[in-house]
Design a protein around this motif. Sequence first.
Motif, PDB file in Angstrom:
ATOM      1  N   SER A   1      50.111  29.234  37.427  1.00 34.38           N
ATOM      2  CA  SER A   1      50.462  28.225  36.428  1.00 34.38           C
ATOM      3  C   SER A   1      49.745  28.481  35.101  1.00 34.38           C
ATOM      4  O   SER A   1      50.330  28.292  34.036  1.00 34.38           O
ATOM      5  CB  SER A   1      50.230  26.806  36.966  1.00 34.38           C
ATOM      6  OG  SER A   1      48.890  26.450  36.879  1.00 34.38           O
ATOM      7  N   ALA A   2      48.511  28.970  35.125  1.00 26.91           N
ATOM      8  CA  ALA A   2      47.812  29.284  33.877  1.00 26.91           C
ATOM      9  C   ALA A   2      48.496  30.444  33.149  1.00 26.91           C
ATOM     10  O   ALA A   2      48.598  30.451  31.917  1.00 26.91           O
ATOM     11  CB  ALA A   2      46.345  29.615  34.151  1.00 26.91           C
ATOM     12  N   SER A   3      49.010  31.425  33.907  1.00 29.29           N
ATOM     13  CA  SER A   3      49.741  32.545  33.303  1.00 29.29           C
ATOM     14  C   SER A   3      51.048  32.088  32.685  1.00 29.29           C
ATOM     15  O   SER A   3      51.434  32.555  31.610  1.00 29.29           O
ATOM     16  CB  SER A   3      50.027  33.620  34.348  1.00 29.29           C
ATOM     17  OG  SER A   3      48.832  34.227  34.746  1.00 29.29           O
ATOM     18  N   ASP A   4      51.727  31.168  33.358  1.00 33.43           N
ATOM     19  CA  ASP A   4      52.947  30.579  32.797  1.00 33.43           C
ATOM     20  C   ASP A   4      52.668  29.909  31.462  1.00 33.43           C
ATOM     21  O   ASP A   4      53.423  30.049  30.500  1.00 33.43           O
ATOM     22  CB  ASP A   4      53.533  29.527  33.762  1.00 33.43           C
ATOM     23  CG  ASP A   4      54.515  30.158  34.750  1.00 33.43           C
ATOM     24  OD1 ASP A   4      55.047  31.255  34.458  1.00 33.43           O
ATOM     25  OD2 ASP A   4      54.748  29.544  35.811  1.00 33.43           O
ATOM     26  N   LYS A   5      51.568  29.164  31.412  1.00 33.23           N
ATOM     27  CA  LYS A   5      51.202  28.469  30.169  1.00 33.23           C
ATOM     28  C   LYS A   5      50.921  29.458  29.049  1.00 33.23           C
ATOM     29  O   LYS A   5      51.303  29.244  27.898  1.00 33.23           O
ATOM     30  CB  LYS A   5      49.970  27.588  30.391  1.00 33.23           C
ATOM     31  CG  LYS A   5      50.264  26.306  31.132  1.00 33.23           C
ATOM     32  CD  LYS A   5      49.027  25.415  31.153  1.00 33.23           C
ATOM     33  CE  LYS A   5      49.238  24.251  32.101  1.00 33.23           C
ATOM     34  NZ  LYS A   5      48.014  23.924  32.851  1.00 33.23           N
TER      35      LYS A   5
ATOM     36  N   HIS B   1      53.705  38.969  35.388  1.00 34.65           N
ATOM     37  CA  HIS B   1      53.393  39.512  36.714  1.00 34.65           C
ATOM     38  C   HIS B   1      52.474  38.571  37.497  1.00 34.65           C
ATOM     39  O   HIS B   1      52.699  38.315  38.674  1.00 34.65           O
ATOM     40  CB  HIS B   1      52.737  40.894  36.602  1.00 34.65           C
ATOM     41  CG  HIS B   1      53.726  42.012  36.515  1.00 34.65           C
ATOM     42  ND1 HIS B   1      54.227  42.644  37.625  1.00 34.65           N
ATOM     43  CD2 HIS B   1      54.319  42.589  35.441  1.00 34.65           C
ATOM     44  CE1 HIS B   1      55.084  43.581  37.243  1.00 34.65           C
ATOM     45  NE2 HIS B   1      55.159  43.565  35.928  1.00 34.65           N
ATOM     46  N   ILE B   2      51.426  38.083  36.824  1.00 32.31           N
ATOM     47  CA  ILE B   2      50.491  37.189  37.498  1.00 32.31           C
ATOM     48  C   ILE B   2      51.204  35.908  37.938  1.00 32.31           C
ATOM     49  O   ILE B   2      50.943  35.381  39.014  1.00 32.31           O
ATOM     50  CB  ILE B   2      49.265  36.882  36.599  1.00 32.31           C
ATOM     51  CG1 ILE B   2      48.416  38.152  36.444  1.00 32.31           C
ATOM     52  CG2 ILE B   2      48.421  35.746  37.187  1.00 32.31           C
ATOM     53  CD1 ILE B   2      47.319  38.063  35.395  1.00 32.31           C
ATOM     54  N   ALA B   3      52.154  35.466  37.118  1.00 31.11           N
ATOM     55  CA  ALA B   3      52.877  34.230  37.412  1.00 31.11           C
ATOM     56  C   ALA B   3      53.773  34.342  38.640  1.00 31.11           C
ATOM     57  O   ALA B   3      54.178  33.343  39.210  1.00 31.11           O
ATOM     58  CB  ALA B   3      53.707  33.804  36.200  1.00 31.11           C
TER      59      ALA B   3
ATOM     60  N   ASP C   1      46.233  39.837  45.196  1.00 30.62           N
ATOM     61  CA  ASP C   1      45.742  41.203  44.952  1.00 30.62           C
ATOM     62  C   ASP C   1      46.428  41.815  43.732  1.00 30.62           C
ATOM     63  O   ASP C   1      45.794  42.465  42.899  1.00 30.62           O
ATOM     64  CB  ASP C   1      45.955  42.106  46.175  1.00 30.62           C
ATOM     65  CG  ASP C   1      45.066  41.677  47.336  1.00 30.62           C
ATOM     66  OD1 ASP C   1      44.091  40.930  47.088  1.00 30.62           O
ATOM     67  OD2 ASP C   1      45.348  42.076  48.483  1.00 30.62           O
ATOM     68  N   HIS C   2      47.722  41.595  43.631  1.00 28.91           N
ATOM     69  CA  HIS C   2      48.495  42.089  42.493  1.00 28.91           C
ATOM     70  C   HIS C   2      48.097  41.331  41.230  1.00 28.91           C
ATOM     71  O   HIS C   2      48.026  41.911  40.144  1.00 28.91           O
ATOM     72  CB  HIS C   2      49.990  41.928  42.799  1.00 28.91           C
ATOM     73  CG  HIS C   2      50.875  42.734  41.901  1.00 28.91           C
ATOM     74  ND1 HIS C   2      50.829  44.109  41.852  1.00 28.91           N
ATOM     75  CD2 HIS C   2      51.827  42.356  41.001  1.00 28.91           C
ATOM     76  CE1 HIS C   2      51.724  44.542  40.962  1.00 28.91           C
ATOM     77  NE2 HIS C   2      52.327  43.496  40.426  1.00 28.91           N
ATOM     78  N   GLN C   3      47.834  40.038  41.352  1.00 24.78           N
ATOM     79  CA  GLN C   3      47.365  39.250  40.214  1.00 24.78           C
ATOM     80  C   GLN C   3      46.077  39.855  39.651  1.00 24.78           C
ATOM     81  O   GLN C   3      45.914  39.989  38.444  1.00 24.78           O
ATOM     82  CB  GLN C   3      47.081  37.801  40.636  1.00 24.78           C
ATOM     83  CG  GLN C   3      48.329  36.972  40.901  1.00 24.78           C
ATOM     84  CD  GLN C   3      47.985  35.553  41.348  1.00 24.78           C
ATOM     85  OE1 GLN C   3      46.946  35.313  41.967  1.00 24.78           O
ATOM     86  NE2 GLN C   3      48.858  34.614  41.041  1.00 24.78           N
ATOM     87  N   ARG C   4      45.178  40.222  40.560  1.00 24.53           N
ATOM     88  CA  ARG C   4      43.893  40.775  40.110  1.00 24.53           C
ATOM     89  C   ARG C   4      44.071  42.117  39.415  1.00 24.53           C
ATOM     90  O   ARG C   4      43.358  42.418  38.452  1.00 24.53           O
ATOM     91  CB  ARG C   4      42.923  40.879  41.290  1.00 24.53           C
ATOM     92  CG  ARG C   4      42.375  39.512  41.687  1.00 24.53           C
ATOM     93  CD  ARG C   4      41.461  39.558  42.894  1.00 24.53           C
ATOM     94  NE  ARG C   4      40.707  38.316  43.010  1.00 24.53           N
ATOM     95  CZ  ARG C   4      40.415  37.712  44.165  1.00 24.53           C
ATOM     96  NH1 ARG C   4      40.810  38.245  45.312  1.00 24.53           N
ATOM     97  NH2 ARG C   4      39.731  36.595  44.169  1.00 24.53           N
TER      98      ARG C   4
END
Length: 166
Positions: free
Chosen positions: A52-56, A90-92, A97-100
């Motif tokens: 959600s932070a990545s979406d923002k 991508h993070i969203a 692991d992929h987010q990191r």
Amino acid sequence: QDNAASDKDVKLVTATFSNIDPVVSAFIKSVIQNYIDVKNALTNGDESAAKSASDKMNSAMKGFDKSLLSAEQKKVYDDVEDDLKEHAEHIAKSKIDHQRNHFSMMSEDVYNLVKAFGAGMTLYHDHCPMANDNKGAMWLSESKEIRNPYFGEKMMTCGSVEEMFK
């Protein structure tokens, strides 16, 4: 929480641009805040909060008016814009692991923004030598205490403070 005494051993980095439109400063600060929310979510192993932070962050970037940037500022911003949006996307939609993985690249982009535009707050540039398959990775943090977003509770204190921004 006065870090001033213990901060004198940390290299202070001054932003490249001093004359920045207040709207631009507010925008950069919102990107940084979203970034910190992503970082804290990853530190806590919270995949959905990172999403959600990545979406923002992505939404904030889509609504940003680049005409407020000087030519030099626009060059710096254009250099990171697409990359930063891509990592946020991508993070969203990824597992932790992929987010990191994407967070390490997102961190480089945000670092470049902070170096150019300043942060409007005290930020620490941290480095973990073991992240990214022992190639090392950096991140920005609002607190001097090392809380590692790449390993979370597995290795919470792995890393060191390299620089700071005020």
